[in-house]
Design a protein around this motif. Structure first.
Motif, PDB file in Angstrom:
ATOM      1  N   GLY A  80       0.795  -1.231   0.000  1.00 46.59           N
ATOM      2  CA  GLY A  80       0.000   0.000   0.000  1.00 46.59           C
ATOM      3  C   GLY A  80       0.822   1.273   0.000  1.00 46.59           C
ATOM      4  N   LYS A  81       2.120   1.144  -0.246  1.00 44.95           N
ATOM      5  CA  LYS A  81       3.020   2.300  -0.148  1.00 44.95           C
ATOM      6  C   LYS A  81       2.593   3.456  -1.060  1.00 44.95           C
ATOM      7  N   ALA A  82       2.265   3.156  -2.310  1.00 45.40           N
ATOM      8  CA  ALA A  82       1.903   4.219  -3.266  1.00 45.40           C
ATOM      9  C   ALA A  82       0.636   4.949  -2.825  1.00 45.40           C
ATOM     10  N   GLU A  83      -0.361   4.187  -2.333  1.00 43.54           N
ATOM     11  CA  GLU A  83      -1.607   4.813  -1.884  1.00 43.54           C
ATOM     12  C   GLU A  83      -1.366   5.704  -0.681  1.00 43.54           C
ATOM     13  N   LEU A  84      -0.571   5.214   0.273  1.00 45.21           N
ATOM     14  CA  LEU A  84      -0.294   6.017   1.460  1.00 45.21           C
ATOM     15  C   LEU A  84       0.490   7.268   1.078  1.00 45.21           C
ATOM     16  N   GLN A  85       1.463   7.134   0.184  1.00 44.31           N
ATOM     17  CA  GLN A  85       2.239   8.297  -0.255  1.00 44.31           C
ATOM     18  C   GLN A  85       1.334   9.317  -0.938  1.00 44.31           C
ATOM     19  N   ALA A  86       0.380   8.826  -1.732  1.00 43.78           N
ATOM     20  CA  ALA A  86      -0.563   9.733  -2.411  1.00 43.78           C
ATOM     21  C   ALA A  86      -1.404  10.497  -1.393  1.00 43.78           C
ATOM     22  N   GLU A  87      -1.798   9.833  -0.302  1.00 45.40           N
ATOM     23  CA  GLU A  87      -2.556  10.511   0.758  1.00 45.40           C
ATOM     24  C   GLU A  87      -1.688  11.588   1.419  1.00 45.40           C
ATOM     25  N   LEU A  88      -0.426  11.253   1.693  1.00 50.94           N
ATOM     26  CA  LEU A  88       0.476  12.233   2.310  1.00 50.94           C
ATOM     27  C   LEU A  88       0.632  13.447   1.402  1.00 50.94           C
ATOM     28  N   ASP A  89       0.741  13.177   0.095  1.00 53.39           N
ATOM     29  CA  ASP A  89       0.972  14.256  -0.868  1.00 53.39           C
ATOM     30  C   ASP A  89      -0.212  15.204  -0.976  1.00 53.39           C
ATOM     31  N   ARG A  90      -1.437  14.718  -0.713  1.00 49.00           N
ATOM     32  CA  ARG A  90      -2.614  15.584  -0.862  1.00 49.00           C
ATOM     33  C   ARG A  90      -3.063  16.204   0.459  1.00 49.00           C
ATOM     34  N   ALA A  91      -2.367  15.885   1.543  1.00 47.31           N
ATOM     35  CA  ALA A  91      -2.781  16.364   2.864  1.00 47.31           C
ATOM     36  C   ALA A  91      -2.502  17.854   3.048  1.00 47.31           C
ATOM     37  N   PRO A 132      -3.942  -1.507   6.014  1.00 42.10           N
ATOM     38  CA  PRO A 132      -4.874  -0.761   5.149  1.00 42.10           C
ATOM     39  C   PRO A 132      -5.812   0.167   5.923  1.00 42.10           C
ATOM     40  N   VAL A 133      -6.383  -0.300   7.020  1.00 38.22           N
ATOM     41  CA  VAL A 133      -7.294   0.543   7.797  1.00 38.22           C
ATOM     42  C   VAL A 133      -6.530   1.702   8.434  1.00 38.22           C
ATOM     43  N   GLY A 134      -5.314   1.427   8.923  1.00 35.64           N
ATOM     44  CA  GLY A 134      -4.507   2.479   9.530  1.00 35.64           C
ATOM     45  C   GLY A 134      -4.205   3.595   8.550  1.00 35.64           C
ATOM     46  N   ALA A 135      -3.806   3.216   7.342  1.00 39.07           N
ATOM     47  CA  ALA A 135      -3.508   4.212   6.307  1.00 39.07           C
ATOM     48  C   ALA A 135      -4.756   5.008   5.946  1.00 39.07           C
ATOM     49  N   ALA A 136      -5.901   4.337   5.923  1.00 38.81           N
ATOM     50  CA  ALA A 136      -7.150   5.018   5.572  1.00 38.81           C
ATOM     51  C   ALA A 136      -7.558   6.027   6.639  1.00 38.81           C
ATOM     52  N   LEU A 137      -7.333   5.702   7.914  1.00 35.75           N
ATOM     53  CA  LEU A 137      -7.771   6.576   9.018  1.00 35.75           C
ATOM     54  C   LEU A 137      -6.971   7.867   9.125  1.00 35.75           C
ATOM     55  N   LEU A 138      -5.693   7.801   8.776  1.00 39.99           N
ATOM     56  CA  LEU A 138      -4.784   8.926   8.990  1.00 39.99           C
ATOM     57  C   LEU A 138      -5.324  10.228   8.405  1.00 39.99           C
ATOM     58  N   GLY A 139      -5.429  11.259   9.253  1.00 41.77           N
ATOM     59  CA  GLY A 139      -5.779  12.587   8.771  1.00 41.77           C
ATOM     60  C   GLY A 139      -7.258  12.849   8.588  1.00 41.77           C
ATOM     61  N   LEU A 140      -8.106  11.813   8.747  1.00 40.68           N
ATOM     62  CA  LEU A 140      -9.541  12.026   8.602  1.00 40.68           C
ATOM     63  C   LEU A 140     -10.088  12.747   9.826  1.00 40.68           C
ATOM     64  N   SER A 141     -11.226  13.391   9.661  1.00 43.95           N
ATOM     65  CA  SER A 141     -11.920  14.057  10.761  1.00 43.95           C
ATOM     66  C   SER A 141     -13.154  13.262  11.138  1.00 43.95           C
ATOM     67  N   VAL A 142     -13.674  13.509  12.329  1.00 39.20           N
ATOM     68  CA  VAL A 142     -14.900  12.854  12.780  1.00 39.20           C
ATOM     69  C   VAL A 142     -15.999  13.094  11.742  1.00 39.20           C
ATOM     70  N   PRO A 163      -7.720  -5.667   2.575  1.00 40.49           N
ATOM     71  CA  PRO A 163      -7.020  -6.936   2.383  1.00 40.49           C
ATOM     72  C   PRO A 163      -7.700  -7.752   1.293  1.00 40.49           C
ATOM     73  N   GLY A 164      -6.912  -8.415   0.481  1.00 35.87           N
ATOM     74  CA  GLY A 164      -7.463  -9.277  -0.565  1.00 35.87           C
ATOM     75  C   GLY A 164      -8.048  -8.525  -1.742  1.00 35.87           C
ATOM     76  N   GLY A 165      -7.745  -7.221  -1.842  1.00 34.08           N
ATOM     77  CA  GLY A 165      -8.181  -6.466  -3.017  1.00 34.08           C
ATOM     78  C   GLY A 165      -9.599  -5.904  -2.941  1.00 34.08           C
ATOM     79  N   LYS A 166     -10.363  -6.275  -1.920  1.00 35.67           N
ATOM     80  CA  LYS A 166     -11.716  -5.707  -1.782  1.00 35.67           C
ATOM     81  C   LYS A 166     -11.592  -4.303  -1.218  1.00 35.67           C
ATOM     82  N   THR A 167     -12.508  -3.425  -1.644  1.00 39.38           N
ATOM     83  CA  THR A 167     -12.472  -2.093  -1.044  1.00 39.38           C
ATOM     84  C   THR A 167     -13.312  -2.094   0.224  1.00 39.38           C
ATOM     85  N   MET A 168     -12.958  -1.198   1.110  1.00 39.37           N
ATOM     86  CA  MET A 168     -13.714  -1.040   2.352  1.00 39.37           C
ATOM     87  C   MET A 168     -13.899   0.454   2.579  1.00 39.37           C
ATOM     88  N   THR A 169     -14.955   0.784   3.274  1.00 35.30           N
ATOM     89  CA  THR A 169     -15.236   2.184   3.584  1.00 35.30           C
ATOM     90  C   THR A 169     -15.110   2.379   5.084  1.00 35.30           C
TER      91      THR A 169
END
Length: 138
Positions: free
Chosen positions: A32-43, A95-105, A114-120
């Motif tokens: 997930g490195k590229a996705e996490l880096q993309a999140e950092l870049d848009r923060a 994956p969940v940790g990377a998704a949570l970073l920087g979000l607001s309530v 995990p396994g390629g399925k998306t989660m919200t």
């Protein structure tokens, strides 16, 4: 139709530390490195003391749900070195940790799970945030 991603806010200190972790990891070890880096870049990056109290920062304890399963969790977002096997922590590299970073309530973010399925992931409450508690140099 894909909804736009919610704005994410990071402290300059968290950003520096996460980028150091990523720099030391080959993509083969962390898919997930590229996705996490993309999140950092848009923060939006702010000084630690300027982080809003409702934002998920590193070492925050956050109550969240996975929309697809309806399951609720309360976990502390930590760096890989702080993963000690306890069930109440989640790594920024998960994956969940990377998704949570920087979000607001109230924010939700669809993320590759995990396994390629998306989660919200939907943030319900930031139970504890170091910056809000005045611990700016953790």
């Amino acid at each position: 139709m894909a909804r736009s991603k919610p704005q994410i806010i990071l402290s300059s200190l968290d950003l520096e530390r996460i980028e150091a972790v990523l720099a030391a990891l080959p993509a083969s070890v962390f898919p997930g490195k590229a996705e996490l880096q993309a999140e950092l870049d848009r923060a939006d990056v702010v000084e630690p003391q300027a982080i809003p109290p409702t934002v998920v920062a590193m070492n925050s304890t956050v109550r969240f749900a996975i929309a697809e399963t309806g399951k609720e969790f309360c976990l502390t977002l930590v760096y890989p070195r702080d993963m000690d096997g306890s069930a109440d922590r989640i790594s920024i590299l998960a994956p969940v940790g990377a998704a949570l970073l920087g979000l607001s309530v109230g924010d939700e973010l669809t993320w590759p799970g995990p396994g390629g399925k998306t989660m919200t992931v939907r943030v319900q409450e930031v139970v504890y945030q170091p910056e809000r508690a005045g611990e700016l140099h953790r």
